[in-house]
Design an enzyme around this catalytic site. Structure first.
Site, PDB file in Angstrom:
ATOM      1  N   TYR A 349     -57.933 -16.538  28.946  1.00  0.00           N
ATOM      2  CA  TYR A 349     -56.820 -17.211  28.287  1.00  0.00           C
ATOM      3  C   TYR A 349     -56.447 -18.530  28.964  1.00  0.00           C
ATOM      4  O   TYR A 349     -55.867 -19.394  28.353  1.00  0.00           O
ATOM      5  CB  TYR A 349     -55.587 -16.295  28.256  1.00  0.00           C
ATOM      6  CG  TYR A 349     -55.618 -15.306  27.120  1.00  0.00           C
ATOM      7  CD1 TYR A 349     -55.245 -15.693  25.835  1.00  0.00           C
ATOM      8  CD2 TYR A 349     -56.014 -13.998  27.327  1.00  0.00           C
ATOM      9  CE1 TYR A 349     -55.268 -14.797  24.786  1.00  0.00           C
ATOM     10  CE2 TYR A 349     -56.033 -13.092  26.281  1.00  0.00           C
ATOM     11  CZ  TYR A 349     -55.657 -13.494  25.008  1.00  0.00           C
ATOM     12  OH  TYR A 349     -55.670 -12.599  23.967  1.00  0.00           O
ATOM     13  N   ASP A 497     -40.171  -3.872  22.657  1.00  0.00           N
ATOM     14  CA  ASP A 497     -38.938  -4.138  21.900  1.00  0.00           C
ATOM     15  C   ASP A 497     -39.167  -5.134  20.767  1.00  0.00           C
ATOM     16  O   ASP A 497     -38.388  -6.063  20.571  1.00  0.00           O
ATOM     17  CB  ASP A 497     -37.813  -4.617  22.832  1.00  0.00           C
ATOM     18  CG  ASP A 497     -36.430  -4.437  22.165  1.00  0.00           C
ATOM     19  OD1 ASP A 497     -36.334  -3.659  21.185  1.00  0.00           O
ATOM     20  OD2 ASP A 497     -35.460  -5.070  22.600  1.00  0.00           O
ATOM     21  N   ASN A 502     -36.079 -10.409  18.066  1.00  0.00           N
ATOM     22  CA  ASN A 502     -36.751 -10.895  19.278  1.00  0.00           C
ATOM     23  C   ASN A 502     -37.910 -11.842  18.988  1.00  0.00           C
ATOM     24  O   ASN A 502     -38.792 -12.041  19.824  1.00  0.00           O
ATOM     25  CB  ASN A 502     -37.234  -9.713  20.129  1.00  0.00           C
ATOM     26  CG  ASN A 502     -36.073  -9.035  20.832  1.00  0.00           C
ATOM     27  OD1 ASN A 502     -34.988  -9.606  20.933  1.00  0.00           O
ATOM     28  ND2 ASN A 502     -36.281  -7.820  21.308  1.00  0.00           N
TER      29      ASN A 502
END
Length: 684
Positions: A349, A497, A502
């Protein structure tokens, strides 16, 4: 002859009648759909008006928006961490309270009659029965008070109680009923009051004891399965995390004495490991076909492994010589899991250029102090504090989001570990689909997190104002989350979550994950046990305390897709416990509305499989299985990663200080007490 004609005529009439009836049903269904659409439209309009109406004074307006926020924004839940190390669980001695056979039976029946607890395994129920202790209350006593914090669940043996909520009577309960069960999942306030109508006898168990039972049974079983697998030559070369997944997918099956487990000549795709008991292996050889005894196998032995490679004609009989328990895996499950976790080793990445950029960034931010910033406006308010848009005094074009957390509140709710973890994970996360954390500050009352400012607004607000999203819009935001998850999971991090609240849009309209309060580095092939998440998004294994891993994130991805497409999540009840019970019934019990296309529905169902080992994203090819799903056919993943793909919604952001895409919030006048002596924030 006339009779036949009459019959044909009558038949013709009936067919015509049915055709008209079908046409009428179609018409009524169409009318119903139109009415549903109208209701949705009106609801959206109402939500829009609610969020834009300006009362006489700004202060009143801010309060009304805040109330609106609290009414609709969902609070995440987090249990306190377990009090002991997972490794020590086997040595924890559980309390034992003797009971009469009648009491044992009553408790067991009550548990099996309870919507939540009936989902537990029989061995767990047995341990719960043993651990429950007796409690007695006189007439007119209060057992549970609405709003109080509780940690006990009860089974009633004798007497009668009344249940009330907000002063309204809900029901009366007699012997053989379970109540207060939400308290054994996590530290929460009671949702109703339970008052005695007579003298009562109860059995009780507390959260700590319940969770020890749940975790221990899962861990012991998993360790046993791992030992069995490691003893089979076929599996010996496999990495630990693959074995761990196989151990999860093994199913227990039971056979009685004399029962054929495998018949010679039959086709089969199943592999067996004996967990308990003995079997006899026989073979019938032509010409006379009399079965010849070959050998006996016992605990830890295995048979049928060739079926996993594709040879599916059985060459012998396997017959139970007594009561036998086998651990079973079929070829399909085996095929999906074996082949390596390709994405786990995908560390590509960050290249050298990016690394240099981040190092220069760190040098710039490490010289800044709190006094170098001006507060412009509030972007959001949550349980722990608030998020402000701040501006660098020396360079006003540079704005950031500053998350301000009350230290005292963190200590009171025992979230120190979560906050430390949030800081660590966000500072190390260099992905275009995750909000950047540049640095942190602290003083005696607050912790400060200086983050990238994303001024496109919250996805939650846009969803609230629009009601729901088109298929293509949902696809774009889901893809942003898939990229964020691929990055986190490649580093052994679980997010826990996911929800529209979010996800925040940057000025281009790309969605980024924000709020890493529940994120945790668990590594590969490992699990974690703390109950956390938002009720509508929590995976079944979290509710049942079975231990969870990255597959819980893929469950929540399915829930997010459903909510973005329809405007509300698939599982939702009037209180958390009811929501959890609906989740435990499974996605197949949910009727999908027409607006969810066949391919979208198929992907949601594959993400929301009850068994985590069967979930898309958690199989052999990891996240690639999601990216290659039919629903994503033709989607430009490369364009998304490079930022060249045009987002479905491009926010209007006039300048680096434009907060018009956020709701308004009242100022925070509360002055929290300092928390400077506990020392938990030394590394913040």
């Amino acid at each position: 002859m006339g009779t036949l004609r009459d019959l044909q005529y009558a038949l013709q009439e009936k067919i015509e009648e049915l055709r008209q009836r079908d046409a009428l049903i179609d018409e009524l269904e169409l009318e119903l759909d139109q009415k549903d659409e109208l209701i949705q439209k009106l609801q959206n309009e109402l939500d829009k008006y609610r969020s834009v109406i300006r009362p006489a004074t700004q202060q009143v307006h801010k309060q009304s928006v805040l109330q609106e926020q609290q009414r609709t924004k969902r609070q995440a839940i987090s249990a306190e961490p377990t009090a002991f190390d997972i490794q020590d669980l086997n040595h924890v001695t559980l309390p034992f309270y003797p009971k009469s056979p009648q009491s044992k039976e009553l408790i067991k029946e009550a548990i099996l009659d309870n919507d939540f607890m009936k989902n537990l395994e029989l061995s767990q129920i047995q341990e719960i029965v043993d651990c429950m202790y007796p409690v007695e209350y006189d007439k007119d006593s209060c057992i549970i008070k609405e709003g109080d914090v509780g940690s006990l669940v009860y089974v009633m043996e004798d007497g009668k109680v009344e249940v009330t909520k907000e002063g309204m009577k809900l029901c009366t309960m007699g012997p053989g009923k379970v109540f207060g069960e939400l308290a054994i999942l996590y530290n929460c306030t009671r949702t109703a009051t339970v008052q005695t109508l007579t003298n009562v006898k109860l059995w009780a168990i507390d959260r700590q004891c319940f969770q020890t039972i749940m975790m221990r049974t899962g861990l012991i079983k998993h360790a046993e399965h791992m030992d069995f697998l490691k003893s089979v030559p076929t599996f010996q070369g496999l990495p630990e995390e693959i074995l761990s997944k196989l151990a999860d997918v093994l199913e227990e099956t039971h056979y009685s004495d004399g029962e054929y487990i495998i018949r010679q000549g039959a086709r089969g795709d199943t592999f067996f490991i004996i967990g308990k008991g003995k079997v006899n292996v026989t073979r019938e050889d032509p010409p006379n076909g009399t079965p010849v005894y070959l050998r006996a196998l016992g605990k830890g032995d295995w048979f049928g492994e060739k079926a996993l490679q594709g040879e599916d004609v059985r060459t012998a009989n396997v017959i139970a010589a007594e009561a036998v328990t086998c651990l079973v895996i079929d070829r399909e499950s085996f095929k999906h899991l074996i082949g390596g976790l390709d994405d786990v080793s995908n560390k590509g990445y960050e290249d050298a250029g990016s690394k240099a950029k981040y190092e220069a960034e760190n040098a710039f931010f490490s010289n800044l102090k709190l006094v170098d910033f001006n507060i412009i406006d509030t972007l959001g308010v949550g349980g722990f504090g608030r998020v402000e848009l701040v501006q660098l005094k020396s360079e006003e074009i540079k704005t950031f989001a500053m998350k301000i957390l009350k230290k005292r509140h963190i200590v009171d709710t025992r979230q120190q570990e979560h906050i430390r973890s949030e800081k660590q994970i966000m500072q190390d996360a260099h992905s275009d689909f995750i909000v950047r954390l540049y640095r942190t500050f602290k003083d005696s009352k607050y912790l400060y997190m200086l983050m990238e400012a994303c001024l496109g607004g919250e996805l939650w607000t846009i969803l609230r104002d629009r009601g729901s999203f088109e298929d293509s819009t949902t696809r774009f935001y889901t893809a942003c989350v898939v990229e964020a998850f691929a990055y986190l999971h490649s580093k052994g991090i679980i997010y826990r979550d996911l929800k529209p609240e979010n996800l925040i849009l940057d000025h281009r309209g790309y969605a980024k994950l924000v709020d890493f309060g529940f994120a945790k580095k668990i590594g590969f092939g490992k699990k974690t046990w703390t109950f956390c998440g938002t009720p509508e998004y929590v995976a079944p294994e979290i509710i049942l305390n079975k231990g969870h891993d990255i597959s819980a994130d893929y469950w929540s991805l399915g829930i997010l897709m459903y909510e973005l497409l329809t405007g509300s999540p698939p599982f939702s009840g009037p209180d958390p416990m009811k929501t959890y019970n609906i989740i435990l019934r499974g996605i197949d019990m949910i009727e999908f509305p027409k607006k969810i296309t066949k391919n979208a529905g198929n992907l949601i169902k594959k993400l929301c499989r009850d068994n985590p080992s069967e979930r898309l994203g958690n199989l052999k090819y990891g996240v690639k299985d999601i990216q290659k799903h039919k629903w994503f056919e033709g989607f430009n993943w490369e364009g998304l990663r490079k930022g060249t793909l045009t987002p479905p919604i491009i926010p209007d952001v006039a300048s680096p200080t434009d907060t018009s895409n956020f709701d308004s919030f009242p100022e925070d006048n509360e002055d929290p007490p300092p928390d400077d002596n506990s020392g938990w924030d030394t590394d913040f």
